[in-house]
Design a protein around this motif. Sequence first.
Motif, PDB file in Angstrom:
ATOM      1  N   SER A   1       0.929  -1.001  -0.001  1.00  0.00           N
ATOM      2  CA  SER A   1      -0.064   0.199  -0.130  1.00  0.00           C
ATOM      3  C   SER A   1       0.834   1.324   0.188  1.00  0.00           C
ATOM      4  CB  SER A   1      -0.817  -0.018   1.093  1.00  0.00           C
ATOM      5  OG  SER A   1      -0.002  -0.067   2.512  1.00  0.00           O
ATOM      6  N   THR A   2       0.435   2.349  -0.008  1.00  0.00           N
ATOM      7  CA  THR A   2       1.172   3.671   0.057  1.00  0.00           C
ATOM      8  C   THR A   2       0.709   4.636   1.160  1.00  0.00           C
ATOM      9  OG1 THR A   2      -0.764   4.533  -1.584  1.00  0.00           O
ATOM     10  CG2 THR A   2       1.301   3.617  -2.689  1.00  0.00           C
ATOM     11  N   THR A   3       1.765   5.551   1.202  1.00  0.00           N
ATOM     12  CA  THR A   3       1.273   6.769   2.202  1.00  0.00           C
ATOM     13  C   THR A   3       0.762   7.981   1.422  1.00  0.00           C
ATOM     14  OG1 THR A   3       3.531   7.729   1.798  1.00  0.00           O
ATOM     15  CG2 THR A   3       3.527   5.801   3.472  1.00  0.00           C
ATOM     16  N   VAL A   4       0.460   8.879   2.170  1.00  0.00           N
ATOM     17  CA  VAL A   4      -0.369  10.043   1.498  1.00  0.00           C
ATOM     18  C   VAL A   4       0.832  10.520   0.469  1.00  0.00           C
ATOM     19  CG1 VAL A   4      -1.367  12.179   1.883  1.00  0.00           C
ATOM     20  CG2 VAL A   4      -1.734  10.473   3.576  1.00  0.00           C
ATOM     21  N   SER A   5       1.978  10.711   0.850  1.00  0.00           N
ATOM     22  CA  SER A   5       2.834  11.519   0.024  1.00  0.00           C
ATOM     23  C   SER A   5       3.179  10.766  -1.414  1.00  0.00           C
ATOM     24  CB  SER A   5       4.268  11.776   0.777  1.00  0.00           C
ATOM     25  OG  SER A   5       4.816  10.488   1.220  1.00  0.00           O
ATOM     26  N   GLU A   6       3.200   9.329  -1.032  1.00  0.00           N
ATOM     27  CA  GLU A   6       3.480   8.382  -2.193  1.00  0.00           C
ATOM     28  C   GLU A   6       2.293   8.454  -3.174  1.00  0.00           C
ATOM     29  OE1 GLU A   6       6.254   4.937  -0.075  1.00  0.00           O
ATOM     30  OE2 GLU A   6       4.185   5.018  -0.096  1.00  0.00           O
TER      31      GLU A   6
END
Length: 352
Positions: free
Chosen positions: A179-184
């Motif tokens: 999954s990804t972070t907000v910045s990613e």
Amino acid sequence: MFAARILPRRLCRPAQTTLRQTRTLTLPQPTPRRPPPFHKSPHPSREELHATKRRQTFLTIGAVTSMITLYVLAIQSPQHSLDSLPHPPIQPGAPVILITDEEKRAGVELVPSGTTSVPGFPKHLEIGDQKYTLIGLGIRTVSFLGIQVYVVGLYVSTSDLPTLSTHLLQYVAPSGATSTTVSERDSLRTLLLSPEDSERIFTALLQNSHISTALRIVPTRNTDFSHLRDGWIRSITARARQGGVYEDPGWTTALDEFRRLFGGRGSVPKKKTLLLVRDGEGKLTCWYDPEGRGDGKLGGETVKLGDIKDYRVGLALWLGYLAGGKVASVPARESVVEGLVELVGRPVGSVV
């Protein structure tokens, strides 16, 4: 002589008066005066010429604007006027609309189409033995008047969503991330909206990931197959000019095959459905539903228009909606990008 001399002088006056009057009547009449010669007005100055030209320009612009306004008012009802306003992209997870009792009983999930001219799009499609999930949709418009042509939605095979998520993660997340972070996610959005990066990412996705996808197209007004085909041909041809895989001699044959597939098929009324399905190997299959069903299934009257085996036709057509600096529908591209960003924001395999 003597007698004449002795006559009174006053007796001779009538004769003299008569002679004087006779002479007066016989004198030539004076010649009438000629009118003064015509004098041309002096040439206008440069400032006067510019002022005249500006007035003519303003009058022309006013006349053209009036004609355009009258034309728009004549062809648009109040409903169409509202529809011509810009619509934000459909966000993934938008409220599901169940309209009729039949749809409610069937549990059909609908996503707003963005215009009152077209019913909501089903969240899922069933084509053959495969189920597809809606990623994003938007309205295609033409000309500076923003005339609506159709609504297009991109679906991805539900079973291929984990593969799609994994493919996108490699561009913004560390190796092995699920999954990804907000910045990613912000970085992925920027990449997918960039003309150069979107071309690279979506080309690799469509060529190498073996993901099955579908385009669902519903006209907002009556049109015909030839009109839709010509628009797609222009988009495909413009992309083929970039060279690369399109330089093979067989490309012309494949494009002619696509052109014949839609030729001579008549009209496509508004709210009816076209399905363009591209399988994992790149084969393109086209369907037409004259019922305009909104339940996500192929009805009994659905017609299979044909297949195009050359993967490059579907590749160029899909990229015309997804990649580059100019796309067929900006709202559709933005909606699809938001759908993909949300997809990678969830753990791989959790979206159905």
